[in-house]
Design an enzyme around this catalytic site. Structure first.
Site, mmCIF file in Angstrom:
data_model
loop_
_atom_site.group_PDB
_atom_site.id
_atom_site.type_symbol
_atom_site.label_atom_id
_atom_site.label_comp_id
_atom_site.label_asym_id
_atom_site.label_seq_id
_atom_site.Cartn_x
_atom_site.Cartn_y
_atom_site.Cartn_z
ATOM 1 C CE1 TYR A 194 0.129 1.558 4.520
ATOM 2 C CE2 TYR A 194 1.043 -0.704 4.230
ATOM 3 C CZ TYR A 194 0.876 0.444 4.940
ATOM 4 O OH TYR A 194 1.473 0.727 6.251
ATOM 5 C CG ASP A 226 2.416 4.385 5.801
ATOM 6 O OD1 ASP A 226 1.353 5.130 6.169
ATOM 7 O OD2 ASP A 226 3.483 4.071 6.312
ATOM 8 N NE ARG A 261 1.709 -4.455 16.041
ATOM 9 C CZ ARG A 261 1.910 -3.442 15.265
ATOM 10 N NH1 ARG A 261 3.028 -3.265 14.415
ATOM 11 N NH2 ARG A 261 1.178 -2.300 15.318
#
Length: 518
Positions: free
Chosen positions: A95, A97, A253
């Site tokens: 994508y 970004d 995470r």
């Protein structure tokens, strides 16, 4: 504490992009061309998967506060400039970004696969470059209202030479009940020092690179705090983003922003593998508090600027140790957690590199990125070129060119002067097929077989349109769920999205929810 579990790993690489024939063309436009051309060439046509922000919390901090801008998830037009997004058949996300084409690799459960799927991003970007060129040669633009895109150059680096840095982020699952302060303080000395192994090398000192010299890391001069939520300014050695993209009750995470983008397979394998082993040790209760640094932020650049690796870092207890000595302590304390064949292979590589660096850093120029690049720089210096000559910055840039026909890294590989760990065929295979032992298998297979039915997606779910009136959200919350073992036979046999949904309901493999349309 949950220990002994798989260490799921993922990487996010923002690639540098340029159009040499039209250097003023907006990278937002060229990045959008890149993703959209790849999407159309893969058969998605005008269908683009909208990114679903419902489960996104990029401003929530692990320390207990939330700077969220929205109380409601935003809905962003997938056809807006700079918003292009596609999930790849290998389970990755590709994508735009921050004006860069970004490849977010599929989730894997070991460092070796993390290295392979990171390299697969280069292959996918080269496919996209070829797709753009193909459309342009037909005088066809994939973006309405814009002319065809000129030829593209893509670089796997972290600096633009004008003061900006873009990320090569790493992600590691860890047990939620691990005290974050313990985790952070155990990791800070490691992250400060590991750059002598995994640095990508950079011509120029300082954020703008305006001071002559060569340094080990591309990211070092952009680190300004020990601990921070930010990723584009006031960057920290430890990032505190609390966005696990999985079951938040059990898992966190670790979002690592201090690393460089690596071309070398060995550098990448070491980056992911060393960090995973250190996390294993921390979760097992190994104490690293005796390695706490007195001036951690300042030491990041000091270590990066010292090509001899002789700089001594000051510890809180008054001792002074070199980066190699600090890494040696980590290596000894994590060794018993290397239980698989690949982890033991990683330890052997770690030992080999440490011994060579201690003898002569340039003796690793066939293994590591920063020394390979430094060897090239030194060879030009012997021909009379000074380090502040603009051609040296060009050499730096050309090393990170992902085009095998023009990249200095690939030239070293072709001449047998750079060690590789996997073949280009293996990398191409990883670019086309998902890992089998994570939820990325389901995501990749869905995009390959039923991509037209996928309306929106994020890491934790897919929203699909079956023959029902309302769309259905398929949860993909668990990283080790919806693997080939769990869902492979169902996906092989299904010929429609309705059959997939019915099979999931029968198997009870995940939760399904109808979404009301307005």
């Amino acid at each position: 504490m949950l220990v002994g579990m798989d260490r799921f790993i993922g990487a996010e690489t923002e690639y540098g992009i340029s159009t040499p024939s039209n250097p003023v063309l907006s990278p937002i436009v060229t990045s959008t061309h890149t993703v959209v051309a790849y999407s159309i060439a893969r058969g998605f046509g005008e269908h683009r998967v909208r990114w679903d922000y419902e489960q996104e919390t990029p401003l929530r901090d692990i320390r207990g506060f939330d700077l969220r801008r929205y109380h409601q998830a935003p809905v962003v037009d997938p056809f807006s400039m700079g918003v292009a997004n596609v999930f790849v058949s290998n389970g990755a996300r590709f994508y735009v970004d921050h004006a860069h084409p970004e490849y977010s690799s599929p989730e894997v459960n070991n460092a070796w696969d993390a290295m392979v799927y990171d390299a697969a991003g280069d292959h996918i970007l080269m496919q996209a470059v070829s797709d753009v060129a193909s459309f342009s040669s037909q005088d066809h633009s994939v973006l309405d209202g814009h002319p065809p895109c000129p030829p593209l150059k893509i670089y796997k680096n972290n600096v633009d030479g004008k003061g900006a840095s873009y990320g090569a982020h790493e992600n590691y699952r860890y047990a939620r009940d691990l005290d974050f302060d313990v985790l952070a303080q155990a990791l800070i000395p490691f992250f400060v020092c590991r750059q002598v192994i995994i640095g990508a090398g950079r011509v120029g000192l300082g954020q703008h690179g305006d001071k002559p010299g060569f340094q080990i890391s591309q990211r070092a001069d952009y680190i300004e705090q020990e601990i921070s939520l930010e990723t584009t300014l006031n960057r920290g050695i430890i990032n505190t983003r609390d966005e696990p993209h999985t079951n938040a009750d059990n898992w966190g995470r670790l979002h690592v922003i201090i690393g460089d983008a690596n071309m070398s397979h060995s550098s990448n394998f070491l980056k992911f593998g060393m960090t995973a082993l250190v996390l294993d040790a921390i979760e097992a209760g190994v104490d690293f508090s005796d390695l706490r640094l007195a001036h951690a932020v300042a030491e990041v650049s000091r270590v990066s600027h010292d090509l001899t690796l002789s700089h001594k870092l000051e510890l809180v207890d008054g001792r002074r140790l070199s980066a190699l000595e600090v890494l040696g302590v980590y290596r000894d304390r994590v060794a018993k957690y290397a239980t698989t064949a690949k982890e033991r292979e990683l330890l052997e590589l770690w030992d080999e590199v440490m011994q060579l660096l201690a003898t002569d850093p340039l003796s690793t120029s066939h293994i590591l990125d920063w020394t390979a690049k430094l060897a090239l720089i030194r060879s030009f210096e012997t021909r009379g070129l000074s380090i502040d000559n603009p051609k040296m910055q060009l050499i730096d840039l050309q090393y990170s060119d992902i085009d095998p026909a023009r990249s200095l890294y690939h030239a070293l590989v072709n001449k047998g002067r750079m060690r590789t760990l996997v073949s280009q065929e293996t990398i191409a295979q990883a670019a086309a097929t998902p890992p089998t032992n994570s939820r990325a298998f389901f995501r990749g297979q869905m995009m390959e077989k039923f991509g037209e039915a996928v309306l929106a997606a994020n890491w934790e779910s897919l929203i699909v349109q079956a023959s029902h009136e309302d769309p259905i959200r398929i949860a993909t919350t668990e990283l080790d769920g919806l693997t080939q073992e769990v869902i492979g036979e169902l996906l092989d046999k299904a010929s429609t999205i309705d059959e997939v949904i019915a099979g999931l309901e029968r198997a009870g493999a995940t939760s399904l929810a109808k979404l009301k349309t307005t």
